[in-house]
Design an enzyme around this catalytic site. Structure first.
Site, PDB file in Angstrom:
ATOM      1  N   HIS A  28       0.793  -1.230   0.000  1.00 23.49           N
ATOM      2  CA  HIS A  28       0.000   0.000   0.000  1.00 23.49           C
ATOM      3  C   HIS A  28       0.830   1.287   0.000  1.00 23.49           C
ATOM      4  CE1 HIS A  28      -3.567  -2.436   1.862  1.00 23.49           C
ATOM      5  NE2 HIS A  28      -3.420  -2.637   0.572  1.00 23.49           N
TER       6      HIS A  28
HETATM    7  C1  LIG Z   1       0.008  -7.491  -4.674  1.00 28.05           C
HETATM    8  C2  LIG Z   1      -0.936  -6.394  -4.293  1.00 28.05           C
HETATM    9  C3  LIG Z   1      -2.049  -6.685  -3.505  1.00 28.05           C
HETATM   10  C4  LIG Z   1      -2.938  -5.666  -3.136  1.00 28.05           C
HETATM   11  N1  LIG Z   1      -4.085  -5.987  -2.482  1.00 28.05           N
HETATM   12  C5  LIG Z   1      -5.049  -5.042  -2.306  1.00 28.05           C
HETATM   13  C6  LIG Z   1      -6.331  -5.387  -1.817  1.00 28.05           C
HETATM   14  O1  LIG Z   1      -6.620  -6.553  -1.526  1.00 28.05           O
HETATM   15  N2  LIG Z   1      -7.256  -4.394  -1.681  1.00 28.05           N
HETATM   16  C7  LIG Z   1      -6.974  -3.095  -1.999  1.00 28.05           C
HETATM   17  O2  LIG Z   1      -7.844  -2.236  -1.823  1.00 28.05           O
HETATM   18  N3  LIG Z   1      -5.751  -2.744  -2.446  1.00 28.05           N
HETATM   19  C8  LIG Z   1      -4.803  -3.687  -2.650  1.00 28.05           C
HETATM   20  N4  LIG Z   1      -3.600  -3.349  -3.190  1.00 28.05           N
HETATM   21  C9  LIG Z   1      -3.312  -1.917  -3.420  1.00 28.05           C
HETATM   22  C10 LIG Z   1      -4.024  -1.320  -4.631  1.00 28.05           C
HETATM   23  O3  LIG Z   1      -4.190  -2.248  -5.664  1.00 28.05           O
HETATM   24  C11 LIG Z   1      -3.196  -0.120  -5.103  1.00 28.05           C
HETATM   25  O4  LIG Z   1      -3.056   0.783  -4.041  1.00 28.05           O
HETATM   26  C12 LIG Z   1      -3.853   0.600  -6.282  1.00 28.05           C
HETATM   27  O5  LIG Z   1      -4.014  -0.294  -7.344  1.00 28.05           O
HETATM   28  C13 LIG Z   1      -2.974   1.774  -6.707  1.00 28.05           C
HETATM   29  O6  LIG Z   1      -3.537   2.358  -7.852  1.00 28.05           O
HETATM   30  P1  LIG Z   1      -2.749   3.462  -8.683  1.00 28.05           P
HETATM   31  O7  LIG Z   1      -3.656   3.881  -9.776  1.00 28.05           O
HETATM   32  O8  LIG Z   1      -2.212   4.475  -7.755  1.00 28.05           O
HETATM   33  O9  LIG Z   1      -1.467   2.709  -9.289  1.00 28.05           O
HETATM   34  P2  LIG Z   1      -1.400   1.406 -10.175  1.00 28.05           P
HETATM   35  O10 LIG Z   1      -2.680   0.662 -10.149  1.00 28.05           O
HETATM   36  O11 LIG Z   1      -0.175   0.683  -9.789  1.00 28.05           O
HETATM   37  O12 LIG Z   1      -1.265   1.972 -11.670  1.00 28.05           O
HETATM   38  C14 LIG Z   1      -0.122   2.538 -12.204  1.00 28.05           C
HETATM   39  C15 LIG Z   1      -0.080   2.174 -13.687  1.00 28.05           C
HETATM   40  O13 LIG Z   1       0.865   2.994 -14.335  1.00 28.05           O
HETATM   41  C16 LIG Z   1       1.687   2.209 -15.172  1.00 28.05           C
HETATM   42  N5  LIG Z   1       2.973   2.905 -15.270  1.00 28.05           N
HETATM   43  C17 LIG Z   1       3.847   3.136 -14.277  1.00 28.05           C
HETATM   44  N6  LIG Z   1       4.915   3.814 -14.734  1.00 28.05           N
HETATM   45  C18 LIG Z   1       4.700   4.033 -16.043  1.00 28.05           C
HETATM   46  C19 LIG Z   1       5.452   4.685 -17.062  1.00 28.05           C
HETATM   47  N7  LIG Z   1       6.635   5.271 -16.800  1.00 28.05           N
HETATM   48  N8  LIG Z   1       4.940   4.721 -18.313  1.00 28.05           N
HETATM   49  C20 LIG Z   1       3.724   4.144 -18.571  1.00 28.05           C
HETATM   50  N9  LIG Z   1       2.987   3.506 -17.648  1.00 28.05           N
HETATM   51  C21 LIG Z   1       3.466   3.467 -16.390  1.00 28.05           C
HETATM   52  C22 LIG Z   1       1.786   0.885 -14.453  1.00 28.05           C
HETATM   53  O14 LIG Z   1       2.203  -0.157 -15.302  1.00 28.05           O
HETATM   54  C23 LIG Z   1       0.378   0.730 -13.921  1.00 28.05           C
HETATM   55  O15 LIG Z   1      -0.468   0.115 -14.860  1.00 28.05           O
HETATM   56  C24 LIG Z   1      -2.679  -4.327  -3.543  1.00 28.05           C
HETATM   57  C25 LIG Z   1      -1.561  -4.036  -4.335  1.00 28.05           C
HETATM   58  C26 LIG Z   1      -0.698  -5.049  -4.720  1.00 28.05           C
HETATM   59  C27 LIG Z   1       0.488  -4.717  -5.570  1.00 28.05           C
END
Ligand SMILES: Cc1cc2nc3c(=O)[nH]c(=O)nc-3n(C[C@H](O)[C@H](O)[C@H](O)COP(=O)(O)OP(=O)(O)OC[C@H]3O[C@@H](n4cnc5c(N)ncnc54)[C@H](O)[C@@H]3O)c2cc1C
Length: 535
Positions: free
Chosen positions: A466
Site C-alpha cells: 500500500h
Molecule cells: C500485490 C498487491 C495486492 C494488493 N491488495 C489489495 C487489496 O486486496 N485491496 C486493496 O484495496 N488494495 C490492494 N492493493 C493496493 C491497490 O491495488 C493499489 O493501491 C492501487 O491499485 C494503486 O492504484 P494506482 O492507480 O495508484 O497505481 P497502479 O494501479 O499501480 O497503476 C499505475 C499504472 O501505471 C503504469 N505505469 C507506471 N509507470 C509508467 C510509465 N513510466 N509509463 C507508462 N505507464 C506506467 C503501471 O504499469 C500501472 O499500470 C494491492 C496491491 C498489490 C500490488
C-alpha cells in the site's frame, strides 16, 4: 494532438480514461507501460499471487531497511491494464471516516468524509447492500461477499469472537471495528477491477486511444506548462502533445519517479544527479507511507485450504472455476479477518488482521511443505515515513524506494505490531481453532518477550502493498499538488493516483484510489467542460 494524455492505465488511470472520454468530442490518450494481454490469473481470484515476479509485475525492491535488519523488501506493482488493481488481492475496504476528515484538516478542503463518500458510492455496485446510504448500487466496480469460504475461516471467526472481538458484518458500514468476512471486488467469481469495470467496456470509443508498451520517460514542460509526454515504444522515442492537460496516474512509485526524471522535484537532489531542473518542488517523492505486515504461522493437524489440497483436487477446483466461476479458486484466500484496536486506550482500529488457511510465507514465493495457518497483522496508521528518490538520471533505472520502516522516534510502529502478534496468538489459543493447530512454527515460536517478538518482526516483516503519499496533496511547503490535484507551480499537469494521499488510510487502498480518480475526473471536467458537468 490529444486533449488529455493520461500516464498509466492502473486503478486510477482506467477510471479517468473512461470518464474523460465519455464526451465524444474529447480526445483522450492513455499510455501504459504494460502489454495488451492480461494473464489468465488476472481473472481467477485465487491465482493473484502467482502473478507476482512475472512480466506483469514491476517487481521492485526497497533499498536495505535499517529498521528491518537491513533487508531489501519485495514490492510488487502491477504492470498491465488495470495496474496494481489487476494484480491485487481484491479486499474491499475504504478506510475510516476520520482518515478523510484528517485529510481535510490538513488543508485539503473538499476531501472530508461527507465530501468523498458520494464518490465511493458512485463507483460501487454492492451485491448485498440495497438502499443503504453508505453503499452504492449500479456503479462500475462490483463488491460482493466471498463466493467461497474455507471451513477453517468459520473456526477462526468463532475463536476470534470467543476471545472477545466483536463481530462486524460490514467493515465499510457504520463502524469498522470487529472481525468477520471481508467484502471483495469480485463479480460472478472473477476479479472486478478498474480495468474490467471502467476501461474494458469503453475501449472501442473512437476518441480514446490506448498505447500499450509505452514506457513514459519525460513530461514535456514549456514556459511553465506541461504540454506532452515523451515515451519509449519498443525502444523508439515518441512525443505526444496534450492541448488541455497531462494527468499522471502511474502510481505512488512511478508518478514521482517520472516527475523527478523530468526535472520536477527537489532542486538540490536533481542537480547532484545531473538532471536539468525544470521546477523546484521539494515534496516530490517525500511522505512515502505504507502498511507493514507480519505473520505468525502454525502447523495444522489436518490438510486444510488450497495449500492442503492434492494436485488432483487443485485440478478439479480449477476446472470448477473455469466452468462455473465457483469453488475455492473464486476465493482470494483471505476472506476472514478484521480491524481491531491494539489496546483499549486506542480510540479506533489501528491494526488489520487476516486469517490465511495456508502456511505459505513471503508473498507465497516460498511455499510451505505442510498444512498450516498464517495469522497476519497489519499496521494501519504507521508513523514511519520514507521517500522515493532517483537512483540515476537514466529513465529506465528503477528509483530508490526507501520506506524507512519501523524508524519512528518513539517506536510506536514496532510496539503496535508486537501487540498485534500477541492478539493473533490469543485467537490461535482459543477453541475451536486450538484443536486444529499443533503449534507455532520456528522463527517466531520461541519469541516470547517484547524484545524477541520485535526482533522477529524486524527480520520478517513485509509490505501489505500500500505505498502512497509521494506527491502529497496540500497547501504546505512539501505539498506537490493542491486540493484540486494540480501540480503546484506548473500549468496543465495533474496527479491522480495513490501518490496524492496526504496520509495513508486505515484500510486497503484500491477503493480510495478509485475515489480519488472519480473526483479528479469531476474536477478536470468542471475546469474544462462546464456545460458537460452541469448536465
Ligand atoms: C500485490 C498487491 C495486492 C494488493 N491488495 C489489495 C487489496 O486486496 N485491496 C486493496 O484495496 N488494495 C490492494 N492493493 C493496493 C491497490 O491495488 C493499489 O493501491 C492501487 O491499485 C494503486 O492504484 P494506482 O492507480 O495508484 O497505481 P497502479 O494501479 O499501480 O497503476 C499505475 C499504472 O501505471 C503504469 N505505469 C507506471 N509507470 C509508467 C510509465 N513510466 N509509463 C507508462 N505507464 C506506467 C503501471 O504499469 C500501472 O499500470 C494491492 C496491491 C498489490 C500490488
Amino acid at each position: 494532438m490529444h486533449d488529455y494524455v493520461i500516464v498509466g492505465a492502473g486503478s486510477a488511470g482506467c477510471v479517468l480514461a473512461n470518464l474523460l472520454s465519455a464526451d465524444p468530442d474529447c480526445r483522450v490518450l492513455l499510455l501504459e507501460a504494460g502489454g495488451e494481454e492480461l494473464p489468465p490469473a488476472e481473472r481467477m481470484p485465487a491465482a493473484w499471487s502467482t502473478m507476482l515476479n512475472t512480466e506483469v509485475d514491476w517487481s521492485y525492491h526497497t533499498v536495505p531497511q535499517a529498521g528491518a535488519m537491513k533487508r531489501r523488501l519485495f514490492w510488487p506493482r502491477g504492470k498491465m491494464l488495470g495496474g496494481s488493481g489487476s494484480i491485487n488481492c481484491m479486499t474491499y475496504i475504504r478506510g475510516l471516516p476520520s482518515d478523510f476528515d484528517h485529510w481535510c484538516s490538513l488543508g485539503n478542503s473538499g476531501w472530508g468524509w461527507k465530501e468523498v463518500l458520494p464518490f465511493f458510492v458512485k463507483s460501487e455496485h454492492n451485491e448485498r447492500f440495497k438502499n443503504d446510504p453508505l453503499h452504492g448500487q449500479g456503479g462500475p466496480i462490483t463488491v460482493s461477499d466471498p463466493f467461497y469460504v474455507d471451513p477453517t475461516d468459520q473456526l477462526y471467526l468463532k475463536a476470534a469472537l470467543a476471545s472477545g472481538f466483536p463481530h462486524n458484518s460490514d467493515f465499510n458500514g457504520a463502524t469498522q471495528e470487529g472481525v468477520g468476512l471481508f467484502q471483495q471486488t469480485i463479480k460472478d467469481g472473477a476479479r472486478s477491477s478498474s480495468f474490467s469495470a471502467y476501461l474494458k467496456p469503453v475501449m472501442s470509443r473512437p476518441n480514446l486511444t490506448i498505447v500499450n508498451r509505452a514506457m513514459c520517460t519525460r513530461i514535456v514542460v514549456k514556459n511553465g506548462r506541461a504540454t506532452g509526454i515523451e515515451y519509449l515504444h519498443f525502444g523508439k522515442p515518441v512525443t505526444v502533445h496534450a492541448s488541455t492537460e497531462v494527468i499522471l496516474s502511474a502510481g505512488a512509485i512511478n508518478t514521482p519517479h517520472l516527475m523527478l526524471m523530468s526535472g520536477i522535484g527537489p532542486a538540490e537532489e536533481l542537480r547532484k544527479l545531473g538532471v536539468h531542473l525544470v521546477h523546484d518542488l521539494p515534496g516530490v517523492g517525500k511522505n512515502l507511507q505504507d502498511h507493514l505486515a507480519i505473520g505468525v504461522t502454525f502447523d495444522a493437524t489436518e490438510e486444510i485450504g488450497l495449500a492442503g489440497m492434492s494436485q488432483e483436487e487443485v485440478g478439479k477446483a480449477i476446472q470448477d472455476w473455469q466452468t462455473h466461476h465457483r469453488g475455492p479458486m473464486s476465493s482470494n484466500g483471505s476472506t476472514s479477518g478484521g480491524h481491531i484496536r491494539s489496546d483499549a486506550s486506542v480510540s479506533e482500529p489501528d491494526l488489520q488482521v487476516y486469517f490465511l488457511a495456508t502456511g505459505d510465507r513471503d508473498h507465497c514465493r516460498y511455499l510451505s511443505t505442510g498444512s498450516g495457518i498464517t495469522f497476519l497483522i497489519n499496521l494501519q496508521r504507521p508513523k514511519s515515513q520514507g521517500e522515493i528518490r532517483l537512483h540515476s538520471a537514466d529513465p529506465l533505472s528503477h528509483p530508490v524506494i526507501d520506506p524507512q520502516y519501523l524508524t519512528d522516534s518513539e517506536g510506536t510502529d514496532l510496539s503496535t505490531l508486537v501487540k498485534g502478534v500477541r492478539l493473533n496468538r490469543q485467537i490461535a489459543a482459543t477453541e475451536p481453532l486450538t484443536s486444529l493447530l499443533t503449534g507455532e512454527i520456528a522463527l517466531s515460536a520461541d519469541c516470547k518477550t517484547d524484545a524477541e517478538i520485535g526482533a522477529y518482526i524486524r527480520r520478517h516483516c513485509q509490505t501489505l502493498y500500500h505505498p502512497c503519499g509521494t506527491c502529497s496533496m496540500g497547501t504546505h511547503s512539501l505539498a506537490v499538488v493542491d486540493p484540486e490535484l494540480k501540480v503546484r507551480g506548473l500549468a496543465g499537469l495533474r496527479v491522480a493516483d495513490a501518490s496524492v494521499f496526504p496520509r495513508i488510510i486505515s484500510g486497503n487502498l484500491n477503493a480510495t484510489t478509485v475515489m480519488v480518480a472519480e473526483r479528479a475526473a469531476a474536477m478536470v471536467l468542471s475546469d474544462h467542460s462546464p456545460i458537460l458537468t452541469k448536465s
